[in-house]
Design a protein around this motif. Structure first.
Motif, mmCIF file in Angstrom:
data_model
loop_
_atom_site.group_PDB
_atom_site.id
_atom_site.type_symbol
_atom_site.label_atom_id
_atom_site.label_comp_id
_atom_site.label_asym_id
_atom_site.label_seq_id
_atom_site.Cartn_x
_atom_site.Cartn_y
_atom_site.Cartn_z
ATOM 1 N N TYR A 161 41.418 31.860 36.898
ATOM 2 C CA TYR A 161 42.017 32.643 36.546
ATOM 3 C C TYR A 161 41.860 32.787 35.692
ATOM 4 O O TYR A 161 42.246 34.370 34.917
ATOM 5 C CB TYR A 161 43.200 32.740 37.473
ATOM 6 C CG TYR A 161 43.478 33.493 38.832
ATOM 7 C CD1 TYR A 161 42.707 34.429 39.296
ATOM 8 C CD2 TYR A 161 43.540 32.222 39.961
ATOM 9 C CE1 TYR A 161 42.724 34.946 40.906
ATOM 10 C CE2 TYR A 161 43.397 32.680 41.201
ATOM 11 C CZ TYR A 161 42.829 34.093 41.557
ATOM 12 O OH TYR A 161 42.260 33.773 43.076
ATOM 13 N N LYS A 162 42.582 31.601 34.554
ATOM 14 C CA LYS A 162 41.820 32.028 33.141
ATOM 15 C C LYS A 162 40.887 32.758 32.570
ATOM 16 O O LYS A 162 40.660 33.266 32.026
ATOM 17 C CB LYS A 162 42.709 30.685 32.197
ATOM 18 C CG LYS A 162 43.781 30.420 32.734
ATOM 19 C CD LYS A 162 43.667 28.790 31.665
ATOM 20 C CE LYS A 162 45.421 28.465 31.634
ATOM 21 N NZ LYS A 162 45.302 26.959 31.346
ATOM 22 N N ASP A 163 39.673 32.569 32.748
ATOM 23 C CA ASP A 163 38.437 33.079 32.924
ATOM 24 C C ASP A 163 38.352 34.144 33.543
ATOM 25 O O ASP A 163 37.850 35.204 32.663
ATOM 26 C CB ASP A 163 37.439 32.781 33.421
ATOM 27 C CG ASP A 163 37.573 30.609 33.516
ATOM 28 O OD1 ASP A 163 37.700 30.879 31.890
ATOM 29 O OD2 ASP A 163 36.508 29.774 33.828
ATOM 30 N N LEU A 164 38.748 34.630 34.442
ATOM 31 C CA LEU A 164 38.962 36.004 34.760
ATOM 32 C C LEU A 164 39.345 36.854 33.374
ATOM 33 O O LEU A 164 39.498 38.068 33.909
ATOM 34 C CB LEU A 164 39.622 36.388 36.563
ATOM 35 C CG LEU A 164 39.452 37.004 37.420
ATOM 36 C CD1 LEU A 164 38.026 38.468 36.959
ATOM 37 C CD2 LEU A 164 40.293 37.655 38.377
ATOM 38 N N LYS A 165 40.365 36.487 33.309
ATOM 39 C CA LYS A 165 41.390 37.477 32.141
ATOM 40 C C LYS A 165 40.576 37.527 31.088
ATOM 41 O O LYS A 165 40.583 39.045 30.699
ATOM 42 C CB LYS A 165 42.718 36.312 32.130
ATOM 43 C CG LYS A 165 43.787 36.346 32.274
ATOM 44 C CD LYS A 165 45.229 35.619 32.023
ATOM 45 C CE LYS A 165 46.198 34.979 32.401
ATOM 46 N NZ LYS A 165 46.684 36.541 32.297
ATOM 47 N N ILE A 166 39.753 37.190 30.722
ATOM 48 C CA ILE A 166 38.390 37.649 29.622
ATOM 49 C C ILE A 166 37.436 38.336 29.841
ATOM 50 O O ILE A 166 36.242 37.976 31.354
ATOM 51 C CB ILE A 166 38.482 36.319 28.966
ATOM 52 C CG1 ILE A 166 39.038 35.792 28.477
ATOM 53 C CG2 ILE A 166 37.268 36.176 27.842
ATOM 54 C CD1 ILE A 166 39.080 34.134 28.070
ATOM 55 N N GLY A 167 37.046 39.376 29.390
ATOM 56 C CA GLY A 167 35.725 40.024 30.121
ATOM 57 C C GLY A 167 35.591 41.590 28.731
ATOM 58 O O GLY A 167 35.901 40.876 27.361
ATOM 59 N N ALA A 227 34.178 39.916 35.514
ATOM 60 C CA ALA A 227 33.907 39.124 36.785
ATOM 61 C C ALA A 227 34.046 37.069 36.515
ATOM 62 O O ALA A 227 32.942 36.596 35.491
ATOM 63 C CB ALA A 227 32.280 39.257 36.813
ATOM 64 N N VAL A 228 34.460 36.722 37.633
ATOM 65 C CA VAL A 228 34.521 35.359 37.765
ATOM 66 C C VAL A 228 33.183 34.911 38.513
ATOM 67 O O VAL A 228 34.314 35.393 40.104
ATOM 68 C CB VAL A 228 35.201 34.734 37.632
ATOM 69 C CG1 VAL A 228 35.286 33.029 38.065
ATOM 70 C CG2 VAL A 228 35.946 35.136 36.293
ATOM 71 N N THR A 252 31.886 31.071 48.516
ATOM 72 C CA THR A 252 31.920 31.504 47.479
ATOM 73 C C THR A 252 33.636 32.326 47.710
ATOM 74 O O THR A 252 33.783 32.776 48.701
ATOM 75 C CB THR A 252 31.112 31.935 47.464
ATOM 76 O OG1 THR A 252 29.479 32.095 47.358
ATOM 77 C CG2 THR A 252 31.107 33.144 46.342
ATOM 78 N N VAL A 253 33.486 31.939 45.778
ATOM 79 C CA VAL A 253 34.791 32.778 45.535
ATOM 80 C C VAL A 253 34.786 33.301 44.066
ATOM 81 O O VAL A 253 34.089 32.689 43.200
ATOM 82 C CB VAL A 253 36.225 31.634 45.419
ATOM 83 C CG1 VAL A 253 37.328 32.682 44.815
ATOM 84 C CG2 VAL A 253 36.358 31.117 46.674
ATOM 85 N N SER A 254 35.160 34.964 44.545
ATOM 86 C CA SER A 254 34.602 35.383 43.118
ATOM 87 C C SER A 254 35.409 36.742 43.243
ATOM 88 O O SER A 254 36.040 37.485 44.119
ATOM 89 C CB SER A 254 32.881 36.226 43.520
ATOM 90 O OG SER A 254 32.770 37.437 44.682
ATOM 91 N N ASP A 255 35.242 37.158 42.005
ATOM 92 C CA ASP A 255 36.226 38.531 41.523
ATOM 93 C C ASP A 255 35.060 39.326 40.599
ATOM 94 O O ASP A 255 34.931 38.706 39.377
ATOM 95 C CB ASP A 255 37.743 38.321 40.986
ATOM 96 C CG ASP A 255 38.812 37.618 42.230
ATOM 97 O OD1 ASP A 255 39.063 38.327 42.911
ATOM 98 O OD2 ASP A 255 38.912 36.512 42.380
ATOM 99 N N ASN A 256 35.027 40.627 40.668
ATOM 100 C CA ASN A 256 34.414 41.372 40.318
ATOM 101 C C ASN A 256 35.213 42.327 39.636
ATOM 102 O O ASN A 256 35.300 43.376 40.587
ATOM 103 C CB ASN A 256 32.672 42.216 40.311
ATOM 104 C CG ASN A 256 32.244 42.038 39.763
ATOM 105 O OD1 ASN A 256 33.179 42.988 38.632
ATOM 106 N ND2 ASN A 256 30.681 42.451 39.976
ATOM 107 N N VAL A 257 36.712 42.200 38.786
ATOM 108 C CA VAL A 257 37.486 43.300 38.469
ATOM 109 C C VAL A 257 36.816 43.987 37.730
ATOM 110 O O VAL A 257 36.224 44.435 36.182
ATOM 111 C CB VAL A 257 39.224 43.002 37.834
ATOM 112 C CG1 VAL A 257 40.033 43.880 37.425
ATOM 113 C CG2 VAL A 257 38.727 41.732 38.859
ATOM 114 N N ASP A 279 38.894 45.714 42.621
ATOM 115 C CA ASP A 279 38.460 44.353 42.583
ATOM 116 C C ASP A 279 37.300 43.996 43.536
ATOM 117 O O ASP A 279 37.756 44.288 45.172
ATOM 118 C CB ASP A 279 39.652 43.181 42.751
ATOM 119 C CG ASP A 279 38.916 41.601 42.420
ATOM 120 O OD1 ASP A 279 37.972 41.104 42.665
ATOM 121 O OD2 ASP A 279 39.853 41.007 42.905
ATOM 122 N N ASP A 280 36.047 43.933 42.883
ATOM 123 C CA ASP A 280 35.227 43.374 44.676
ATOM 124 C C ASP A 280 35.273 42.282 44.710
ATOM 125 O O ASP A 280 34.548 40.776 43.929
ATOM 126 C CB ASP A 280 33.928 44.238 44.434
ATOM 127 C CG ASP A 280 33.626 45.340 44.392
ATOM 128 O OD1 ASP A 280 33.169 45.850 45.336
ATOM 129 O OD2 ASP A 280 33.319 46.161 43.084
#
Length: 236
Positions: free
Chosen positions: A64-70, A97-98, A115-120, A155-156
């Motif tokens: 989730y820290k990685d997801l904060k950066i885009g 996206a992560v 797989t766990v993924s988020d594409n915000v 969020d896909d």
């Protein structure tokens, strides 16, 4: 946050009311330059706000820290209504996206591997008011903007199985802009911007079925972020 935005907006109004044209030695060859419109296209770095539940474990906290950066992409159109004052329309989209592959343990004790993924994607569209020294003949053009508009959250996502999370709210925009004039009609520019929003009406779509997510009181999906971007500007 609302009080901060209101205070800064009042400051902008006060500055705009007292703005004067300033011509320095570092000016364009044509000091009578007086644009009516500014069109900006830009992109850059984005960072999302919001707390992370550290009890989730080291791997998910890092995820989730990685997801904060885009990144961000955007455009805006400004109309100069008077010397030192402007209005405009702002478009901005954050993307982050992560993805990770591993084994998850659920609350009932069962485990699944996948797989766990988020594409915000966070979209902002809205009007703004600004103050600026544009039109004074200087090669260095500054502006401060404040606005309010639509914030759309999407969020896909995938937690073994794919699903979609969506929602929207009203949010605020605050921006600091700097343009360096290459010619009287073309500039390279940078912007530091803050977008705020908290989405409380959240919907989840899975296997074609859409349902509302129950959100606890005082909690919401954070959609606030800060952007740093560069781009090209056209003065008309």
């Amino acid at each position: 946050m609302k009080k901060l935005v209101l205070s800064l907006f009042l400051v902008l109004v006060a500055i705009g009311a007292g703005a004067q044209t300033i011509v320095t030695s570092d000016s364009l060859a044509i000091n009578t330059w007086s644009p009516k419109f500014r069109i900006a296209i830009q992109g850059g770095f984005a960072y999302m706000f919001g707390s992370i539940d550290k009890s989730m474990g080291e791997d998910l906290v890092k995820y989730y820290k990685d997801l904060k950066i885009g990144g961000n992409e955007g455009a805006d159109i400004t109309y100069y209504i008077a010397a030192g004052s402007s209005v405009g329309i702002k478009y901005n989209r954050l993307r982050s996206a992560v993805s990770s592959y591993g084994t998850l343990t659920f609350e009932d004790g069962t485990k699944k591997t996948g797989t766990v993924s988020d594409n915000v994607s966070i979209l902002f569209i809205g009007p703004y008011y600004g103050v600026t020294n544009a039109g004074g003949g200087s090669k260095h053009v500054y502006a401060m903007n404040a606005g309010v508009g639509y914030v759309g959250y999407r969020d896909d996502a995938c937690v073994i199985d794919p699903f979609l999370v969506t929602g929207w709210t009203l949010g605020y925009y605050l921006g600091l802009q700097y343009d360096f004039m290459i010619t009287p009609k073309l500039a390279l520019g940078a912007e530091l911007a803050l977008y705020t929003g908290a989405v409380r009406d959240i919907y989840r779509t899975e296997n074609g079925v859409k349902s509302k997510v129950e959100v606890e009181n005082g909690q919401a999906q954070a959609a606030s972020h800060v952007d740093a971007s560069i781009g090209i500007r056209f003065y008309l």
